[in-house]
Design an enzyme around this catalytic site. Structure first.
Site, PDB file in Angstrom:
ATOM      1  N   ARG A  57       0.801  -1.225   0.000  1.00  0.00           N
ATOM      2  CA  ARG A  57       0.000   0.000   0.000  1.00  0.00           C
ATOM      3  C   ARG A  57       0.836   1.278   0.000  1.00  0.00           C
ATOM      4  NH1 ARG A  57      -2.615  -4.037   1.701  1.00  0.00           N
ATOM      5  NH2 ARG A  57      -0.646  -4.478   2.691  1.00  0.00           N
ATOM      6  N   THR A  58       1.775   1.378   0.921  1.00  0.00           N
ATOM      7  CA  THR A  58       2.475   2.657   1.084  1.00  0.00           C
ATOM      8  C   THR A  58       3.278   2.978  -0.174  1.00  0.00           C
ATOM      9  OG1 THR A  58       2.650   2.078   3.418  1.00  0.00           O
ATOM     10  CG2 THR A  58       3.916   3.973   2.675  1.00  0.00           C
ATOM     11  N   LYS A  86      26.913  -4.012  -1.687  1.00  0.00           N
ATOM     12  CA  LYS A  86      28.385  -3.935  -1.727  1.00  0.00           C
ATOM     13  C   LYS A  86      28.927  -3.227  -0.494  1.00  0.00           C
ATOM     14  CE  LYS A  86      27.670  -2.863  -6.551  1.00  0.00           C
ATOM     15  NZ  LYS A  86      27.728  -1.674  -7.434  1.00  0.00           N
ATOM     16  N   ARG A 107      11.238   3.659   3.572  1.00  0.00           N
ATOM     17  CA  ARG A 107      10.808   2.665   4.576  1.00  0.00           C
ATOM     18  C   ARG A 107      12.031   1.831   4.922  1.00  0.00           C
ATOM     19  NH1 ARG A 107       5.667  -1.270   4.645  1.00  0.00           N
ATOM     20  NH2 ARG A 107       4.756   0.730   5.204  1.00  0.00           N
ATOM     21  N   HIS A 135       4.895   5.769  11.656  1.00  0.00           N
ATOM     22  CA  HIS A 135       4.385   5.655  10.286  1.00  0.00           C
ATOM     23  C   HIS A 135       3.433   6.850  10.091  1.00  0.00           C
ATOM     24  CE1 HIS A 135       3.259   4.024   6.554  1.00  0.00           C
ATOM     25  NE2 HIS A 135       2.867   2.810   6.885  1.00  0.00           N
TER      26      HIS A 135
HETATM   27  N1   CP Z   1      -0.368  -0.037   5.810  1.00  0.00           N
HETATM   28  C1   CP Z   1       0.838  -0.306   5.313  1.00  0.00           C
HETATM   29  O1   CP Z   1       1.849   0.311   5.706  1.00  0.00           O
HETATM   30  O2   CP Z   1       0.850  -1.284   4.345  1.00  0.00           O
HETATM   31  P1   CP Z   1       2.134  -1.731   3.535  1.00  0.00           P
HETATM   32  O3   CP Z   1       3.073  -2.397   4.518  1.00  0.00           O
HETATM   33  O4   CP Z   1       1.639  -2.677   2.495  1.00  0.00           O
HETATM   34  O5   CP Z   1       2.772  -0.506   2.953  1.00  0.00           O
END
Ligand code: CP
Length: 309
Positions: A57-58, A86, A107, A135
């Site tokens: 999603r993100t 590396k 992320r 998040h």
């Molecule tokens: N909600 C969420 O962060 O989903 P993903 O891990 O798929 O990005």
């Protein structure tokens, strides 16, 4: 309101007024996210999408948001295909992305990685999840979803259910919901309770979050039930994971005495904590929540890059 060129590392970096401004602006993005209106306000802008951890999603909603605003995306979803393999440091990887783009979404499994990235980049950094840390964009889209569904946040009884220890979405959300005056109840297995530090943050705003093991009673009183998955990948010891696996499940039986207008949310992915049968009930909003992710990320990219509609 200073949102231009801002890093989005933690929701705590934003005042209530700033969050309200983002939520209000996000409404303007709805017709663009639906494809009913078109814009290229981010034409010529490039987003670096650096995903050191899996995401559906993100990552995809940031890409979709950037494309819908006329911008372009570079990046990776698989760090083993980069020069980190590396031995390149995170700091140098960030410096490279900084040279190639106007904004960086990261992320990373390590808590604090986004804050570190912000120290090495001139371009704005957006934290798309840092380990068990924060998040913030998920938090903003969750707030947007609750506002859309309930018209306000203050006074709503909101139950956060699941892995509250490692769940970064609930850490950001508990703080923000307290800031906006929601009444919080935490339900989790004993070993996955909300960290004291987060509870103390909630209390800063006069909130009195309660914890209970009685899921049935919590659901009966709830206006919003926010469910999270037990995150197997955060456990060092699989024997500990086995002890809590399947500890709770939202199904039709549980919802029998729920309020008619109870809203069920989940940041997803889900494993087995919400039965498929719940998808067909008027309570389920987790797929709408996913869609709101595009709206919110369009709003953030537009505000941060200083090109608003
Ligand atoms: N909600 C969420 O962060 O989903 P993903 O891990 O798929 O990005």
């Amino acid at each position: 309101m200073k949102t231009e060129n801002r890093d989005v590392v933690s929701i705590k970096d934003f005042s209530k007024k700033e969050i309200e401004h983002i939520l209000t602006y996000a409404k303007k993005m709805v017709p663009y996210a639906k494809g009913e209106k078109y814009t290229d306000i981010l034409k010529g802008k490039i987003l670096s999408s650096l995903f050191f951890e899996p995401s559906t999603r993100t990552r995809l909603s940031f890409e979709s948001a950037m494309h819908r605003l006329g911008g372009r995306v570079i990046g990776f979803a698989e760090p083993s295909a980069t020069s980190q393999k590396k031995g390149e440091s995170l700091a140098d990887t960030i410096r490279m992305a900084d040279a190639y783009s106007d904004i960086i979404v990261i992320r990373h499994p390590q808590e604090g990685a986004a804050r570190l990235a912000a120290m090495f980049a001139e371009s704005p950094i957006i934290n798309a999840g840092d380990g068990a840390g924060r998040h913030p964009t998920q938090c903003l889209l969750d707030l947007f979803t609750i506002l859309t569904e309930k018209k306000n946040i203050k006074g709503n009884k909101i139950v956060l259910l699941g892995d509250l220890k490692y769940g970064r979405t609930v850490h950001s959300l508990a703080y923000a919901l307290s800031l906006f005056g929601a009444e919080l109840t935490f339900v989790s297995p004993e070993t996955l309770k909300m960290p004291k530090e987060v509870i103390n943050e909630c209390k800063e705003f006069g909130g009195e979050p309660t914890s209970t093991a009685n899921l049935e009673k919590a659901v009966k009183d709830a206006d919003v039930l926010y469910v999270t998955r037990i995150q197997k990948e955060r456990f060092a010891d699989m024997a500990e994971y086995a002890k809590v696996k399947g500890a709770y499940r939202v199904d039709l039986d549980l919802l029998e005495n729920a309020k008619k207008d109870l809203v069920i949310m989940h940041p997803l992915p889900r494993v087995d904590e919400i039965a498929d049968e719940v998808d067909e009930t008027p309570h389920a909003r987790y797929f709408q929540q996913v869609w709101n992710g595009i709206v919110m990320r369009m709003a953030l990219l537009s505000l941060i890059l200083g090109a608003t509609e």
